[in-house]
Enzyme design. Structure first.
Site, PDB file in Angstrom:
ATOM      1  N   ARG A  67       0.821  -1.217   0.000  1.00  0.00           N
ATOM      2  CA  ARG A  67       0.000   0.000   0.000  1.00  0.00           C
ATOM      3  C   ARG A  67       0.849   1.259   0.000  1.00  0.00           C
ATOM      4  NH1 ARG A  67      -2.468  -3.632   3.208  1.00  0.00           N
ATOM      5  NH2 ARG A  67      -1.515  -2.711   5.047  1.00  0.00           N
ATOM      6  N   GLU A  85       6.053  -9.026  16.106  1.00  0.00           N
ATOM      7  CA  GLU A  85       5.534  -9.425  17.415  1.00  0.00           C
ATOM      8  C   GLU A  85       5.734 -10.942  17.604  1.00  0.00           C
ATOM      9  OE1 GLU A  85       1.617  -7.980  17.882  1.00  0.00           O
ATOM     10  OE2 GLU A  85       1.419  -8.788  19.920  1.00  0.00           O
TER      11      GLU A  85
END
Ligand code: AMP
Length: 177
Positions: free
Chosen positions: A65, A102
């Site tokens: 994006r 993460e």
């Protein structure tokens, strides 16, 4: 138009999609903004007004994006564009960086000739979340000889503190949460 009014209109066009792509993530969907020509142009106006002061000589944007906004910003600023991509996508000799997520790790690549030595680079993406992706991209830019002049994001998730990971370079963001 007044800055606050422009940003309010852009903010209203961001769609929150809960639990995408994983439970617990609220995905910031920019497609309603992209669908509206006045809002799309306005997002590029605000990004460029913030970025211009840093006199970028090239835009480096992050798959995928980031490419949408990055190429429009590059065109508006009258500078070239270089893509940072997921491993194995770039055809020419590339430099790779791995960075922690993460859970687990990810990697990004840039062509080794993507920027000229000492060139002032604007790093562009749609969303600044934890900052890991933008940080890795900045490291890639420096490894191929560029200087990170600034970062520019359409959306900054300020509560995740990504900005603190990006060092001294200025961070421009249009919509902050
Ligand atoms: P980060 O490395 O955590 O800053 O994540 C940034 C990258 O993940 C960007 O390329 C974003 O497109 C994407 N991203 C992270 N969080 C979100 C979110 N809540 N909504 C949309 N995209 C996100």
């Amino acid at each position: 138009m007044n800055e606050d009014i422009r940003v309010a209109a852009l903010r209203a066009a961001i769609r929150d999609v809960p639990d995408f792509p994983r439970p617990g993530i609220v995905f910031k969907d920019i497609t309603p903004l992209l669908a509206d020509p006045a809002l799309l142009r306005s997002s590029i106006d605000v990004l460029c007004e913030g970025a211009m002061a840093h006199r970028p000589q090239r835009v480096v944007a992050i798959e995928s994006r980031g490419f949408i906004f990055g190429s429009l910003v590059a065109d508006r600023l009258g500078v070239g564009f270089a893509p940072v991509r997921k491993p194995g996508k770039l055809p020419h000799r590339s430099v790779r960086i791995s960075y922690a997520l993460e859970y687990g790790e990810d990697a990004l690549e840039i062509h080794e000739d993507a920027v000229r030595a000492g060139e002032r680079v604007l790093v562009v993406d749609d969303v600044l979340a934890t900052g890991g992706t933008a940080r890795a991209t900045a490291d890639l830019v420096r490894r191929v000889g560029g200087e990170v002049a600034a970062f520019a994001f359409v959306i900054e998730l300020g509560f995740l503190g990504g900005r603190e990971k990006l060092g001294a370079a200025e961070v421009v963001s249009v919509i902050r949460y």
